[in-house]
Enzyme design. Structure first.
Site, PDB file in Angstrom:
ATOM      1  N   ARG A  48       0.859  -1.184   0.000  1.00  0.00           N
ATOM      2  CA  ARG A  48       0.000   0.000   0.000  1.00  0.00           C
ATOM      3  C   ARG A  48       0.892   1.230   0.000  1.00  0.00           C
ATOM      4  O   ARG A  48       1.720   1.407   0.899  1.00  0.00           O
ATOM      5  CB  ARG A  48      -0.910  -0.010   1.238  1.00  0.00           C
ATOM      6  CG  ARG A  48      -1.716   1.254   1.370  1.00  0.00           C
ATOM      7  CD  ARG A  48      -2.758   1.218   2.487  1.00  0.00           C
ATOM      8  NE  ARG A  48      -3.386   2.531   2.523  1.00  0.00           N
ATOM      9  CZ  ARG A  48      -3.289   3.394   3.539  1.00  0.00           C
ATOM     10  NH1 ARG A  48      -2.667   3.078   4.647  1.00  0.00           N
ATOM     11  NH2 ARG A  48      -3.839   4.594   3.441  1.00  0.00           N
ATOM     12  N   HIS A  53      -2.684  11.077   0.652  1.00  0.00           N
ATOM     13  CA  HIS A  53      -2.223  10.849   2.022  1.00  0.00           C
ATOM     14  C   HIS A  53      -1.539  12.141   2.507  1.00  0.00           C
ATOM     15  O   HIS A  53      -0.334  12.197   2.680  1.00  0.00           O
ATOM     16  CB  HIS A  53      -1.288   9.633   2.071  1.00  0.00           C
ATOM     17  CG  HIS A  53      -1.046   9.066   3.447  1.00  0.00           C
ATOM     18  ND1 HIS A  53      -1.222   7.720   3.737  1.00  0.00           N
ATOM     19  CD2 HIS A  53      -0.628   9.639   4.603  1.00  0.00           C
ATOM     20  CE1 HIS A  53      -0.914   7.505   5.020  1.00  0.00           C
ATOM     21  NE2 HIS A  53      -0.555   8.647   5.571  1.00  0.00           N
ATOM     22  N   GLU A 101      -7.367   8.741   6.162  1.00  0.00           N
ATOM     23  CA  GLU A 101      -7.673   9.376   7.443  1.00  0.00           C
ATOM     24  C   GLU A 101      -8.125  10.830   7.350  1.00  0.00           C
ATOM     25  O   GLU A 101      -7.437  11.734   7.837  1.00  0.00           O
ATOM     26  CB  GLU A 101      -6.456   9.296   8.379  1.00  0.00           C
ATOM     27  CG  GLU A 101      -5.991   7.889   8.669  1.00  0.00           C
ATOM     28  CD  GLU A 101      -4.829   7.838   9.667  1.00  0.00           C
ATOM     29  OE1 GLU A 101      -4.325   8.900  10.062  1.00  0.00           O
ATOM     30  OE2 GLU A 101      -4.439   6.723  10.060  1.00  0.00           O
ATOM     31  N   ASN A 108      -7.309   2.009   9.660  1.00  0.00           N
ATOM     32  CA  ASN A 108      -5.995   2.169  10.288  1.00  0.00           C
ATOM     33  C   ASN A 108      -6.198   2.089  11.790  1.00  0.00           C
ATOM     34  O   ASN A 108      -7.008   2.836  12.360  1.00  0.00           O
ATOM     35  CB  ASN A 108      -5.377   3.531   9.939  1.00  0.00           C
ATOM     36  CG  ASN A 108      -4.924   3.614   8.492  1.00  0.00           C
ATOM     37  OD1 ASN A 108      -4.973   2.631   7.754  1.00  0.00           O
ATOM     38  ND2 ASN A 108      -4.482   4.800   8.083  1.00  0.00           N
ATOM     39  N   TYR A 149      -4.087   1.473  15.572  1.00  0.00           N
ATOM     40  CA  TYR A 149      -2.823   1.320  16.290  1.00  0.00           C
ATOM     41  C   TYR A 149      -2.993   1.006  17.764  1.00  0.00           C
ATOM     42  O   TYR A 149      -2.185   0.317  18.360  1.00  0.00           O
ATOM     43  CB  TYR A 149      -1.990   2.609  16.180  1.00  0.00           C
ATOM     44  CG  TYR A 149      -1.441   2.859  14.798  1.00  0.00           C
ATOM     45  CD1 TYR A 149      -2.207   3.469  13.813  1.00  0.00           C
ATOM     46  CD2 TYR A 149      -0.154   2.464  14.466  1.00  0.00           C
ATOM     47  CE1 TYR A 149      -1.706   3.681  12.534  1.00  0.00           C
ATOM     48  CE2 TYR A 149       0.363   2.676  13.188  1.00  0.00           C
ATOM     49  CZ  TYR A 149      -0.413   3.285  12.226  1.00  0.00           C
ATOM     50  OH  TYR A 149       0.083   3.481  10.969  1.00  0.00           O
ATOM     51  N   GLU A 154      -3.505  -0.150   8.028  1.00  0.00           N
ATOM     52  CA  GLU A 154      -2.297   0.199   8.796  1.00  0.00           C
ATOM     53  C   GLU A 154      -2.417  -0.376  10.198  1.00  0.00           C
ATOM     54  O   GLU A 154      -3.489  -0.308  10.809  1.00  0.00           O
ATOM     55  CB  GLU A 154      -2.119   1.720   8.953  1.00  0.00           C
ATOM     56  CG  GLU A 154      -1.659   2.447   7.716  1.00  0.00           C
ATOM     57  CD  GLU A 154      -1.527   3.960   7.928  1.00  0.00           C
ATOM     58  OE1 GLU A 154      -1.283   4.397   9.072  1.00  0.00           O
ATOM     59  OE2 GLU A 154      -1.690   4.692   6.936  1.00  0.00           O
TER      60      GLU A 154
HETATM   61  C1  GBH Z   1      -1.211   7.028  10.780  1.00  0.00           C
HETATM   62  O1  GBH Z   1      -2.189   7.768  11.460  1.00  0.00           O
HETATM   63  C2  GBH Z   1      -0.825   7.710   9.470  1.00  0.00           C
HETATM   64  O2  GBH Z   1      -1.698   7.311   8.428  1.00  0.00           O
HETATM   65  C3  GBH Z   1       0.617   7.446   9.073  1.00  0.00           C
HETATM   66  O3  GBH Z   1       0.966   8.289   8.019  1.00  0.00           O
HETATM   67  C4  GBH Z   1       1.519   7.605  10.277  1.00  0.00           C
HETATM   68  O4  GBH Z   1       2.863   7.435   9.960  1.00  0.00           O
HETATM   69  C5  GBH Z   1       1.087   6.591  11.315  1.00  0.00           C
HETATM   70  O5  GBH Z   1      -0.213   6.888  11.711  1.00  0.00           O
HETATM   71  C6  GBH Z   1       1.910   6.593  12.596  1.00  0.00           C
HETATM   72  O6  GBH Z   1       1.666   7.763  13.319  1.00  0.00           O
HETATM   73  O7  GBH Z   1       1.003  14.399  18.091  1.00  0.00           O
HETATM   74  O8  GBH Z   1       2.590  14.159  16.308  1.00  0.00           O
HETATM   75  O9  GBH Z   1       2.373  12.429  17.950  1.00  0.00           O
HETATM   76  C7  GBH Z   1      -2.673   7.231  12.684  1.00  0.00           C
HETATM   77  C8  GBH Z   1      -3.298   8.322  13.516  1.00  0.00           C
HETATM   78  C9  GBH Z   1      -2.539  10.555  13.904  1.00  0.00           C
HETATM   79  C10 GBH Z   1      -2.049   8.828  15.459  1.00  0.00           C
HETATM   80  C11 GBH Z   1      -1.578  11.502  14.648  1.00  0.00           C
HETATM   81  C12 GBH Z   1      -1.062   9.754  16.111  1.00  0.00           C
HETATM   82  C13 GBH Z   1      -0.587  11.964  16.881  1.00  0.00           C
HETATM   83  C14 GBH Z   1       0.477  12.737  16.160  1.00  0.00           C
HETATM   84  N1  GBH Z   1      -2.263   9.173  14.092  1.00  0.00           N
HETATM   85  N2  GBH Z   1      -1.458  11.128  16.035  1.00  0.00           N
HETATM   86  S1  GBH Z   1       1.671  13.474  17.202  1.00  0.00           S
END
Ligand code: GBH
Length: 488
Positions: A82, A127, A172, A322, A324, A393
């Site tokens: 992806r 993205h 997202e 996505n 996490y 993701e």
């Molecule tokens: C994904 O978003 C993104 O699609 C991807 O590009 C990214 O690399 C990946 O997460 C890992 O973060 O305050 O700067 O710590 C998942 C949702 C959005 C979760 C931003 C974390 C906090 C950013 N993310 N969030 S920060």
């Protein structure tokens, strides 16, 4: 039940996609090459005062190393990749009228390299790297004019679609809306109108998505087949306690992540289309924002016309998720009109007794909670009539500053356990009856982690930033290879 460590390849259907994911700005680099135009992240990362301490000018140089990276994906045994298209690489001014053939051929080469190795491309159109010209000339996602997205898609479908079968319109939309227009830690870094702008930015992303899907369905799908969807990000929201306020706070939290972008009553709409006269008397079941959002945001939440609602309503062949981490959610009275306050929720990472919801990764928002993924998947299946789902993701990060030697970086035991646990959770959801068709680990490579720059490493493959950006598979990458061979 299958616990961590017990998950095997046989727990998944034979035609299941196992992939790795990246995005253009995070890995590609080649900012000044191939006549690529600037995007909002190029400019945001140069702006003083943003917390970005680095940029994606070179990133991890996939622009020059895509062949090596495709070989790596293939050697590790993944059958899908992806990635996203840099909009300003294909249309330097973003407008969708002048096509930059250099950009088209870069992606053609990448797609061909993947197909040669039997790797299925999953292409994301957007993205987060909006052409800078669209930000300055039409205010980006704040206006409906952003429907030039339509032209982008039309051209892309013509030039690239033939070779790829799964397309994601937008990654997202929630993060663009909230981080880009409420707290401003992401490009375009706006934070002065949190009560209106996030909702406009989301609204116009949804409309652009719907019109792209419409064009694709009318002009391409019949001839070329394939499927199209949206990628939403959703953490699991576990009620902090059994109190009714906490339970509805947790529900609300999911409405503000998932419900904002997903539809309901798909089959009823189908029925209405067969018997249009019933619709006149029947309940209004067209797609709309969740009631919990409308109740809190009132007229700050834009309205859709009936035509737009119908377009949106049938705009998903699949849901891309996505995921996490998970969070405990409690009720908290509203104190301001900022996104989290408006929801009247509080996110908590410790159980009432004080124990953490799970071990913490490097990022302060990322706790390892494998069971949360099974819950989100079941929630989507139940609420949205069991749609096809790809987990687009899933992954965790290490802190760059804590890596002192290469051997240590490659020995990523915690990430191996993360994947074991989350994959077992996906397998359980599948046996619960959820229609999951594929799973993508984030990320193939360590890369540019947005506002965190290169300080966080999400890769299955280590990138040596001090040594020619050389690639070194971590234990987690090798774990996947063994998993695919059934040799666990
Ligand atoms: C994904 O978003 C993104 O699609 C991807 O590009 C990214 O690399 C990946 O997460 C890992 O973060 O305050 O700067 O710590 C998942 C949702 C959005 C979760 C931003 C974390 C906090 C950013 N993310 N969030 S920060």
């Amino acid at each position: 039940s299958t616990g961590p460590g017990e998950v095997t390849r046989n727990d998944f259907p034979e035609d299941f996609f196992f992939g790795v994911a990246t995005s253009a700005y995070q890995v590609e680099g080649g900012r000044a090459e191939g006549r690529r135009g600037d995007n909002i992240w190029d400019v945001f990362s140069e702006t003083e005062g943003t917390i970005v301490i680095a940029n994606g000018d070179i990133a991890v140089d996939q622009y020059h190393r895509y062949k090596e990276d495709v070989d790596l994906i293939s050697k590790l045994g993944f059958n899908a990749y992806r990635f996203s298209l840099s909009w300003s690489r294909i249309f330097p001014d973003g407008l969708g009228t002048k096509v930059n053939e250099d950009g088209i051929s870069y992606y053609n080469n990448l797609i061909n390299a993947l197909l040669d190795k039997g790797i299925q491309p999953f292409v994301t159109l957007y993205h987060w790297d909006l052409p800078y010209n669209l930000q300055t000339s039409i205010e980006g996602w704040l206006t409906k004019k952003i429907g030039v997205f339509f032209h982008l898609c039309r051209n892309l479908f013509r030039k690239l679609w033939r070779q790829s079968e799964t397309l994601v319109t937008i990654n997202e939309p929630l993060q663009t809306a909230v981080n880009g227009y409420d707290i401003g830690i992401f490009a375009p870094g706006r934070k002065d109108n949190p009560s209106t702008e996030p909702y406009l930015a989301a609204h116009h992303q949804l409309l652009a998505h719907a019109s792209a899907v419409d064009v694709y369905r009318k002009k391409f799908k019949a001839k070329q087949g394939g499927e199209i969807g949206l990628v939403v990000d959703c953490e699991w929201a576990e009620p902090f306690s059994d109190r009714i306020e906490d339970k509805s706070a947790a529900e609300r939290r999911i409405d503000f992540q998932l419900g904002w972008y997903c539809y309901k009553h798909f089959f009823l709409l189908f029925f209405y289309q067969l018997f249009p006269f019933v619709k006149v008397f029947g309940p209004n079941i067209l797609w709309d924002y969740p009631k919990t959002m409308r109740a809190r945001l009132g007229s700050n939440l834009p309205q859709f016309s009936d035509r737009e609602k119908e377009l949106l309503h049938r705009s998903l062949d699949f849901v891309g998720l996505n995921h996490y981490t998970s969070r405990l959610i409690a009720h908290m009275p509203s104190t301001s009109d900022q996104f989290y306050q408006v929801q009247e929720i509080e996110g908590i990472v410790n159980w009432p007794g004080g124990e953490a919801i799970g071990p913490r990764a490097a990022s302060d928002w990322l706790y390892v909670v494998p069971w949360g993924l099974r819950k989100v998947l079941n929630y989507i299946a139940k609420k949205y009539e069991n749609p096809m789902i790809y987990v687009t993701e899933n992954g965790m990060d290490d802190e760059d500053s804590k890596v002192s030697a290469l051997e240590q970086a490659l020995d990523d035991k915690m990430r191996v356990d993360y994947f074991k646990g989350y994959l077992a959770s996906v397998a359980q959801a599948i046996s619960d009856g959820v229609d999951v068709r594929g799973y993508f680990a984030w990320s193939l490579l360590d890369n540019f982690e947005w506002a965190q720059g290169y300080t966080k490493r999400f890769g299955l493959v280590y990138v040596d930033y001090k040594n020619g950006l050389s690639r070194h598979p971590k234990a987690s990458a090798l774990w996947f290879s063994k998993f695919f061979k059934g040799a666990q």
